[in-house]
Design a protein around this motif. Structure first.
Motif, PDB file in Angstrom:
ATOM      1  N   PHE A  29       0.818  -1.214   0.000  1.00  0.00           N
ATOM      2  CA  PHE A  29       0.000   0.000   0.000  1.00  0.00           C
ATOM      3  C   PHE A  29       0.855   1.268   0.000  1.00  0.00           C
ATOM      4  O   PHE A  29       2.007   1.263   0.443  1.00  0.00           O
ATOM      5  CB  PHE A  29      -0.924   0.002   1.230  1.00  0.00           C
ATOM      6  N   MET A  30       0.256   2.346  -0.483  1.00  0.00           N
ATOM      7  CA  MET A  30       0.936   3.638  -0.523  1.00  0.00           C
ATOM      8  C   MET A  30       1.203   4.143   0.890  1.00  0.00           C
ATOM      9  O   MET A  30       0.446   3.860   1.826  1.00  0.00           O
ATOM     10  CB  MET A  30       0.071   4.657  -1.279  1.00  0.00           C
ATOM     11  N   PRO A  31       2.270   4.913   1.087  1.00  0.00           N
ATOM     12  CA  PRO A  31       2.544   5.491   2.411  1.00  0.00           C
ATOM     13  C   PRO A  31       1.572   6.627   2.719  1.00  0.00           C
ATOM     14  O   PRO A  31       1.077   7.310   1.810  1.00  0.00           O
ATOM     15  CB  PRO A  31       3.979   5.999   2.270  1.00  0.00           C
ATOM     16  N   THR A  32       1.282   6.830   3.982  1.00  0.00           N
ATOM     17  CA  THR A  32       0.375   7.901   4.407  1.00  0.00           C
ATOM     18  C   THR A  32       0.905   8.555   5.673  1.00  0.00           C
ATOM     19  O   THR A  32       1.795   8.027   6.339  1.00  0.00           O
ATOM     20  CB  THR A  32      -1.039   7.353   4.687  1.00  0.00           C
ATOM     21  N   THR A  33       0.332   9.701   6.011  1.00  0.00           N
ATOM     22  CA  THR A  33       0.634  10.390   7.265  1.00  0.00           C
ATOM     23  C   THR A  33      -0.675  10.628   8.005  1.00  0.00           C
ATOM     24  O   THR A  33      -1.734  10.781   7.374  1.00  0.00           O
ATOM     25  CB  THR A  33       1.315  11.743   7.019  1.00  0.00           C
ATOM     26  N   ILE A  34      -0.628  10.681   9.314  1.00  0.00           N
ATOM     27  CA  ILE A  34      -1.849  10.891  10.082  1.00  0.00           C
ATOM     28  C   ILE A  34      -2.450  12.259   9.778  1.00  0.00           C
ATOM     29  O   ILE A  34      -3.669  12.414   9.706  1.00  0.00           O
ATOM     30  CB  ILE A  34      -1.588  10.721  11.597  1.00  0.00           C
ATOM     31  N   GLU A  35      -1.589  13.262   9.559  1.00  0.00           N
ATOM     32  CA  GLU A  35      -2.101  14.607   9.256  1.00  0.00           C
ATOM     33  C   GLU A  35      -2.845  14.613   7.920  1.00  0.00           C
ATOM     34  O   GLU A  35      -3.909  15.220   7.792  1.00  0.00           O
ATOM     35  CB  GLU A  35      -0.956  15.616   9.215  1.00  0.00           C
ATOM     36  N   GLY A  36      -2.266  13.926   6.933  1.00  0.00           N
ATOM     37  CA  GLY A  36      -2.915  13.863   5.630  1.00  0.00           C
ATOM     38  C   GLY A  36      -4.214  13.093   5.676  1.00  0.00           C
ATOM     39  O   GLY A  36      -5.215  13.491   5.062  1.00  0.00           O
ATOM     40  N   VAL A  37      -4.223  11.989   6.403  1.00  0.00           N
ATOM     41  CA  VAL A  37      -5.421  11.164   6.498  1.00  0.00           C
ATOM     42  C   VAL A  37      -6.555  11.923   7.179  1.00  0.00           C
ATOM     43  O   VAL A  37      -7.706  11.933   6.709  1.00  0.00           O
ATOM     44  CB  VAL A  37      -5.117   9.859   7.261  1.00  0.00           C
ATOM     45  N   GLU A  38      -6.263  12.583   8.279  1.00  0.00           N
ATOM     46  CA  GLU A  38      -7.305  13.326   9.003  1.00  0.00           C
ATOM     47  C   GLU A  38      -7.839  14.481   8.177  1.00  0.00           C
ATOM     48  O   GLU A  38      -9.050  14.754   8.179  1.00  0.00           O
ATOM     49  CB  GLU A  38      -6.748  13.833  10.331  1.00  0.00           C
ATOM     50  N   LEU A  39      -6.964  15.155   7.457  1.00  0.00           N
ATOM     51  CA  LEU A  39      -7.397  16.247   6.586  1.00  0.00           C
ATOM     52  C   LEU A  39      -8.241  15.702   5.440  1.00  0.00           C
ATOM     53  O   LEU A  39      -9.304  16.253   5.112  1.00  0.00           O
ATOM     54  CB  LEU A  39      -6.167  16.977   6.041  1.00  0.00           C
ATOM     55  N   GLY A  40      -7.783  14.615   4.829  1.00  0.00           N
ATOM     56  CA  GLY A  40      -8.521  14.024   3.722  1.00  0.00           C
ATOM     57  C   GLY A  40      -9.902  13.561   4.116  1.00  0.00           C
ATOM     58  O   GLY A  40     -10.850  13.652   3.331  1.00  0.00           O
ATOM     59  N   ARG A  41     -10.036  13.066   5.349  1.00  0.00           N
ATOM     60  CA  ARG A  41     -11.353  12.640   5.838  1.00  0.00           C
ATOM     61  C   ARG A  41     -12.344  13.792   5.826  1.00  0.00           C
ATOM     62  O   ARG A  41     -13.486  13.651   5.355  1.00  0.00           O
ATOM     63  CB  ARG A  41     -11.203  12.085   7.248  1.00  0.00           C
ATOM     64  N   LEU A  42     -11.948  14.936   6.318  1.00  0.00           N
ATOM     65  CA  LEU A  42     -12.844  16.093   6.351  1.00  0.00           C
ATOM     66  C   LEU A  42     -13.202  16.557   4.942  1.00  0.00           C
ATOM     67  O   LEU A  42     -14.364  16.859   4.643  1.00  0.00           O
ATOM     68  CB  LEU A  42     -12.198  17.221   7.144  1.00  0.00           C
ATOM     69  N   LEU A  43     -12.213  16.600   4.067  1.00  0.00           N
ATOM     70  CA  LEU A  43     -12.466  17.038   2.690  1.00  0.00           C
ATOM     71  C   LEU A  43     -13.392  16.074   1.963  1.00  0.00           C
ATOM     72  O   LEU A  43     -14.251  16.502   1.180  1.00  0.00           O
ATOM     73  CB  LEU A  43     -11.140  17.157   1.942  1.00  0.00           C
ATOM     74  N   PHE A  44     -13.230  14.783   2.207  1.00  0.00           N
ATOM     75  CA  PHE A  44     -14.030  13.767   1.524  1.00  0.00           C
ATOM     76  C   PHE A  44     -15.518  13.945   1.829  1.00  0.00           C
ATOM     77  O   PHE A  44     -16.367  13.751   0.957  1.00  0.00           O
ATOM     78  CB  PHE A  44     -13.562  12.383   1.965  1.00  0.00           C
ATOM     79  N   TYR A  45     -15.832  14.308   3.059  1.00  0.00           N
ATOM     80  CA  TYR A  45     -17.232  14.427   3.465  1.00  0.00           C
ATOM     81  C   TYR A  45     -17.773  15.859   3.335  1.00  0.00           C
ATOM     82  O   TYR A  45     -18.938  16.100   3.660  1.00  0.00           O
ATOM     83  CB  TYR A  45     -17.395  13.952   4.913  1.00  0.00           C
ATOM     84  N   ASP A  46     -16.967  16.786   2.867  1.00  0.00           N
ATOM     85  CA  ASP A  46     -17.357  18.193   2.837  1.00  0.00           C
ATOM     86  C   ASP A  46     -17.915  18.598   1.474  1.00  0.00           C
ATOM     87  O   ASP A  46     -17.215  18.501   0.455  1.00  0.00           O
ATOM     88  CB  ASP A  46     -16.145  19.069   3.173  1.00  0.00           C
ATOM     89  N   PRO A  47     -19.162  19.069   1.411  1.00  0.00           N
ATOM     90  CA  PRO A  47     -19.752  19.510   0.145  1.00  0.00           C
ATOM     91  C   PRO A  47     -19.087  20.752  -0.449  1.00  0.00           C
ATOM     92  O   PRO A  47     -19.424  21.155  -1.563  1.00  0.00           O
ATOM     93  CB  PRO A  47     -21.208  19.812   0.516  1.00  0.00           C
ATOM     94  N   VAL A  48     -18.150  21.349   0.265  1.00  0.00           N
ATOM     95  CA  VAL A  48     -17.503  22.565  -0.228  1.00  0.00           C
ATOM     96  C   VAL A  48     -16.764  22.318  -1.539  1.00  0.00           C
ATOM     97  O   VAL A  48     -16.507  23.256  -2.300  1.00  0.00           O
ATOM     98  CB  VAL A  48     -16.528  23.123   0.846  1.00  0.00           C
ATOM     99  N   LEU A  49     -16.438  21.072  -1.859  1.00  0.00           N
ATOM    100  CA  LEU A  49     -15.737  20.780  -3.105  1.00  0.00           C
ATOM    101  C   LEU A  49     -16.657  20.827  -4.322  1.00  0.00           C
ATOM    102  O   LEU A  49     -16.180  20.793  -5.457  1.00  0.00           O
ATOM    103  CB  LEU A  49     -15.067  19.409  -3.033  1.00  0.00           C
ATOM    104  N   SER A  50     -17.951  20.879  -4.114  1.00  0.00           N
ATOM    105  CA  SER A  50     -18.891  20.915  -5.237  1.00  0.00           C
ATOM    106  C   SER A  50     -19.242  22.354  -5.590  1.00  0.00           C
ATOM    107  O   SER A  50     -19.104  23.273  -4.777  1.00  0.00           O
ATOM    108  CB  SER A  50     -20.166  20.148  -4.899  1.00  0.00           C
ATOM    109  N   GLY A  51     -19.718  22.538  -6.813  1.00  0.00           N
ATOM    110  CA  GLY A  51     -20.064  23.877  -7.265  1.00  0.00           C
ATOM    111  C   GLY A  51     -21.190  24.498  -6.469  1.00  0.00           C
ATOM    112  O   GLY A  51     -21.184  25.695  -6.174  1.00  0.00           O
ATOM    113  N   SER A  52     -22.172  23.675  -6.088  1.00  0.00           N
ATOM    114  CA  SER A  52     -23.351  24.188  -5.388  1.00  0.00           C
ATOM    115  C   SER A  52     -23.273  24.002  -3.885  1.00  0.00           C
ATOM    116  O   SER A  52     -24.238  24.309  -3.176  1.00  0.00           O
ATOM    117  CB  SER A  52     -24.603  23.469  -5.911  1.00  0.00           C
ATOM    118  N   ASN A  53     -22.146  23.486  -3.384  1.00  0.00           N
ATOM    119  CA  ASN A  53     -21.975  23.220  -1.948  1.00  0.00           C
ATOM    120  C   ASN A  53     -23.024  22.244  -1.410  1.00  0.00           C
ATOM    121  O   ASN A  53     -23.398  22.304  -0.240  1.00  0.00           O
ATOM    122  CB  ASN A  53     -22.029  24.528  -1.136  1.00  0.00           C
TER     123      ASN A  53
END
Length: 436
Positions: A29-53
């Motif tokens: 598996f690819m290497p990861t960091t706890i900081e990256g994983v925790e940040l990615g979790r929030l971004l994954f569930y956040d509608p802010v990445l979509s055009g209409s939020n």
């Protein structure tokens, strides 16, 4: 290998010991960091990445629904709710159903996954910009950590998934104008939305110091999260491979068939039960099809749209079978609602295609889309083209044998990964609602 074969022999599976994969380990598996994983979790569930939020990655890839959406063909922008509860929003109708079934995310952090999507349009390729071949060609930017990171750029650019309709918002306008990677383009606009949120800026400081946040940074963090959250390598099957557990007699019989008479492992090979190849198996095609905006047909010719080669018509990537019992409906359009139905399809694909029952498709009510839902299945010419490309010969299995194969597929379920290691956050830094 001799010790492993001896262990498997003691577990009652000597006839296929040589065909079984080696146990999966951390180095796969690819290497990861706890900081990256925790940040990615929030971004994954956040509608802010979509055009209409209003749409997050989790809208179509939710752990409650096997990291997919529980639908044959989903609804992105213009929909509301999760899974079979998702409905169209009357004041913002989607343009069409999403043309292909939302793929599951299990084990995508494994290094052997070098191509993604049903047609493999995203592939690792050292000769291409950024080391990845995509439909963007020479416009592909550098900075993505790999194909898992790069795949995040597609949904946010899709009008049907996350970007939204033309002129609906600034991101959708940028997409329609072809402004993607450069300053003021869609990715830049998304990155600036995220950077404007103090908690995200602070979390990115721990990952990229005080450098400006780029879309590639967002994508890399989400890739780390996916790699950790949905690693599925502790199923009963894994325990058999490691010599630390066993499976039921019925599942054991199914494993014998899977790696033997049924021929499943010809394509579903390796530690994740995929050869990462592309095969035509006469899968029924429902929904709007995969076409450019200037095209008027409803077909989906799969890999051929990527390679331009006629021999690739109706070929689609072999999916991994890890946690497959959780990820229905099945097929590139989700034509089969149950695991039993899709296994039976593999036994005689052409006969299954010709007798397909469309009522098993799991489709949200969308009146404006129904005239296209079965357009290909109603076309004799299209059916003959799909059937003519089929590569699988019929296989004779009894009902008991088929049930045994299904039991083995259930033994590929890793209960830890089913809900994810970190779970769904209650809130995200943007303050937008989180799909629970």
């Amino acid at each position: 290998m001799k010790l492993r074969a001896l262990i498997l022999c003691c577990l009652g599976v000597p006839a296929i010991a040589g065909d079984l994969p080696a146990p999966v380990t951390d180095v796969d598996f690819m290497p990861t960091t706890i900081e990256g994983v925790e940040l990615g979790r929030l971004l994954f569930y956040d509608p802010v990445l979509s055009g209409s939020n209003s749409v997050s990655c989790a809208t179509c890839h939710h752990p409650r629904l096997g990291t997919s959406d529980g639908l044959s063909l989903g609804l992105g922008d213009g929909g509301s709710g999760l899974g079979t509860d998702r409905i169209v929003v009357s004041d913002n109708l989607p343009e069409k159903r999403i043309p292909r079934n939302a793929p599951a995310l299990f084990n995508l952090g494994a290094l052997e996954f070098t191509s993604l999507f049903h047609d493999g349009r995203l592939e690792a390729d050292d000769s291409k910009p950024g080391g990845i071949r995509t439909p963007l060609g020479q416009d592909m930017v550098a900075g993505f950590s790999g194909v898992l990171s790069a795949q995040t750029m597609f949904p946010v650019l899709s009008a049907d998934e996350m970007a939204g309709h033309y002129s609906e918002n600034e991101i959708s306008r940028a997409v329609r104008l072809g402004m993607l990677a450069h300053e003021g383009g869609a990715w830049d606009l998304i990155a600036k939305k995220v950077a404007a949120i103090p908690e995200y800026r602070a979390r990115f400081d721990a990952v990229i110091d005080d450098s400006p946040i780029q879309f590639t940074d967002i994508a890399n963090a989400m890739a780390e999260f996916i790699a950790v959250e949905w690693r599925a390598t502790d199923s009963p099957f894994d325990q058999v491979l490691a010599g630390t557990g066993s499976i039921s007699p019925q599942a054991q019989a199914g494993m014998q068939l899977f790696y033997g008479k049924a021929g499943c492992s010809a394509c579903h090979s390796g530690p994740f039960q995929t050869d990462h190849g592309f095969h035509a198996i006469a899968m029924p095609q429902i929904g709007p099809g995969k076409a450019e905006r200037f095209e008027t047909h409803n077909r989906d010719t799969g890999r051929m749209r990527v390679t331009g080669q006629a021999e690739d018509a109706y070929r689609f990537r072999t999916p991994s079978l890890r946690n497959v019992a959780l990820t229905g409906p099945y097929g590139h359009t989700g034509a089969f609602a149950t695991l039993q139905a899709v296994v039976r399809h593999h036994l005689d694909p052409v006969a299954s295609l010709m007798s397909y029952d469309p009522t098993q498709a799991v489709l949200p009510t969308f009146a404006e889309a129904t005239e296209w839902d079965m357009a290909v299945m109603a076309s004799a010419a299209d059916l003959m083209a799909i059937a003519g490309a089929n590569e699988l010969s019929p296989v004779m299995l009894s009902d008991a044998d088929t049930a045994a194969v299904v039991a083995f597929l259930h033994a590929l379920t890793d209960p830890i990964s089913q809900q994810g290691r970190m779970g769904v956050p209650q809130t995200v830094p943007s303050g937008f609602a989180v799909d629970q």
